[in-house]
Design an enzyme around this catalytic site. Sequence first.
Site, short mmCIF file in Angstrom:
data_model
loop_
_atom_site.label_atom_id
_atom_site.label_comp_id
_atom_site.label_asym_id
_atom_site.label_seq_id
_atom_site.Cartn_x
_atom_site.Cartn_y
_atom_site.Cartn_z
N THR A 275 0.70 -1.04 -0.14
CA THR A 275 0.18 0.06 0.18
C THR A 275 0.94 1.21 -0.14
O THR A 275 0.35 2.35 0.37
CB THR A 275 -1.07 0.06 1.11
OG1 THR A 275 -0.21 0.04 2.45
CG2 THR A 275 -1.90 -1.07 1.07
N THR A 547 6.14 -1.68 6.37
CA THR A 547 5.73 -0.39 5.90
C THR A 547 4.62 -0.27 4.82
O THR A 547 3.82 0.46 4.83
CB THR A 547 6.83 0.58 5.49
OG1 THR A 547 7.67 -0.24 4.30
CG2 THR A 547 7.98 0.60 6.51
N CYS A 548 4.62 -1.68 4.03
CA CYS A 548 3.58 -1.84 3.15
C CYS A 548 2.13 -1.85 3.70
O CYS A 548 1.21 -1.53 3.05
CB CYS A 548 4.00 -3.01 2.27
SG CYS A 548 5.12 -2.68 1.04
N SER A 549 1.96 -2.57 4.78
CA SER A 549 0.86 -2.63 5.51
C SER A 549 0.74 -1.74 6.78
O SER A 549 -0.06 -1.94 7.56
CB SER A 549 0.59 -4.07 5.99
OG SER A 549 1.63 -4.57 6.78
#
Length: 580
Positions: A275, A547-549
Site C-alpha cells: 500500500t 511499511t507496506c501494511s
Amino acid sequence: MRRMDGCLKPVRGRSLPLDVEPQWACEELLAAAIKKQKAFNQDFEDGAHVLLYPDARVITNIPGTDTPFTVQMYKEAIGKPYQRITLYICTLEAVENSCYTGTTSSSDEDSVVVAKLPSGDSLADTVVWDFPNEQSTPRMDNSLPGPLRHPQPASDRDGAPTPFQEEVQSAPGQNTFYSNYTNVYAPIIIDSQSEPEEETEQTAEESTEYLTAPDVVAELSAKIKNTSCSRFNINRSNVWDGAIRGFKRASFDPSHQMQVKFTDDEGQTEDGVDTGGPKREFLTLLMECLRMRRIFDGPQDRKFLTFDNAAAKDDEYFHAGRMIATSIVHGGPGPRFLSETLYQHLTGMKNTNIEAIIEDITDDTMRASLLEISSAATLEELHASIHRNSSLLQTAGCLQYPDGVDGKNAIIKDFMQWYIIYRNHFAIQRFKDGLEALDVIHALEQHASVFRAFMCSSVVELTSATLEEVFEVQHNSEKGSSRRHEETSVLGFWRDYLLEKEEKRTGLLLSDILMFSTGLNTLPPSGIQPRPQLVFHRTSRFPIGRTCSNTIEIPMSSTYEQFESNMDFGIQNSPGFGLY
C-alpha cells in the site's frame, strides 16, 4: 456547479474573490462573475448561465419575499458581512436537465434532491442537499419561468458549470453531506468597496474552519490514476540522484501512481499487500533532501528560496515545487521547513503579524549592516548608519532617511521583504509553477491555515499519546486466555516504551518508531492509510516493521528491560535508519 449523474455538484478549485457594488442586481453580479471566471479559467466554456443560491434556487428575488435581488438586500437578509457572502453559477442547460423539481420531498430518506425555483417561498421551505446513494432523480419539469425555458444563442450555451459559491455554516440538523458540500469548496468572496470597515481581510479559509487536511487531500488525490505508474529507483545513500532522474523522466506524471524500488535493499521485499510503504519512505527522505538543497537558504526550520544560476538552468525550483505537491497528494509528508514569510507569499495571505528576523539572513555583510541600523539609538546615529550602508539599501530599494528613530523598523522590514521575496521572484514563480501539480497550489491558497503545519516548521511534535492513538492493537488470542494475559503485559511495555522515548528526547525518537512502521517520520497531510496496526509477535526477539501494511510487530518479552533493549536494537539496525 456541474451536472453529474443527473445532479448538480460543485466544481472544486474554481472559486475566486469578486469585488461588487451593493446596488448590483443578479444580472450585474452574474455578468461580473462570468467575466472573472473567464479571465482566470481558460477552459471556461461559453454558454447561458444562471446565478444560484446554495440550495440551487435560481436567483431573482430575495428569498421569502417579492423584493428583487440586490447584493445589499441579500446581505441584510442573511445578516452576513460582504466578505462572507458566496454564491454559485451554473449553465442554464445543466439547471434545466438537473434532478431538481419544483416540489418538496416528502421523506427525509428520499434520495431526490429538491430545490425551490424563485417563487417567493420562505427560506424555511428550502430543502438541503441529500445524496445518500448518489442516485439520480426526475428531470426538472416545464415549471421553469419563461426566460429559463429558452436558451440563449449557441455562442452563449454549453458552458461548463463553475462554482460561484455561498458559504453556509452547517447548522444542527443538516446532514453530513451538506456540511461537507459547503465546506470542501472554498467560496468566492464578495467584497464591497463601499463598506471597508466590516470584517476586512477575511479569507476563504474562514468558511472551512472545520475542514481538515485529509479532507482536502482526499479531494486532490481523486486525480490519481491507478492504471498508470511512474517508477523510481532510489539509493538511500543518494536519494536526490534517483529522485531528480525520476521527476525529469518524460514518462513521469504526478497523476500516476508511484512505484519505488530501493536499489540497496538487495532485492528483499516486504510481505503483505503493498500500500505504498517504500513510496512513503522515499517521499519522507526526499523532503529531508530538499531542506539541504542549494535553492533554499536560511535557518533549518524556516527556509526561503534563494536564486542560484545553476539551479535555474536545471529548473530545480520547478522540480522542487512538483516534488512537494506530489508528496502531499500521494500520502507523503510536507516539507515542514518553509519560512512563514515565504508561505504567506505563496498562499497570498495578508495582514499577518509574522515577519522575518534579521538573523534569518545568512549573508554576513548584509546581516551586520541591518544589525547596525537596528541598534541605532538616536536619529543622528540612524542617519549615519543609513549613509554608511546606502549602497546596500539603494539596491534593495529602501534607502530613506526617516524623521524619527522608529523609522528604522520600516527600513528593516522593507529590506527583509526584498531579501526573501522580491529579489527571488523568478525562483518563487517557478516553485509555484511546480506546486500547480495536482492543483496543490490552489488548495494551499484556499486552505492556508489548514496546511501551514505541514509546510512550515511546527512546534507540535509527536507524542506518546498520539502514537498510542495512531496504532490499532490487534490481539491474536482469546479473551481470558493465558496468551491474552501475556499480550496485555507486553502492551503495557509498549506504552511505557513510548513514554520513555518522549521524555528522554535522545537516542531513539518517536519519529523513528513511526518511520520503522510506516515509512513516515511525521503525520502527513493525507493521514496514514491504512491505519497502522500493532501486532504481537512470538517467534522473533526483535520488532518487525512492515511499511507496506503500516504494521509493527513487537516481541513478546518477559521484562520491560528486555523489551526496551530488543526494540532499540531492531529499529536502530533497520535499513535506512539515521538517514532522515
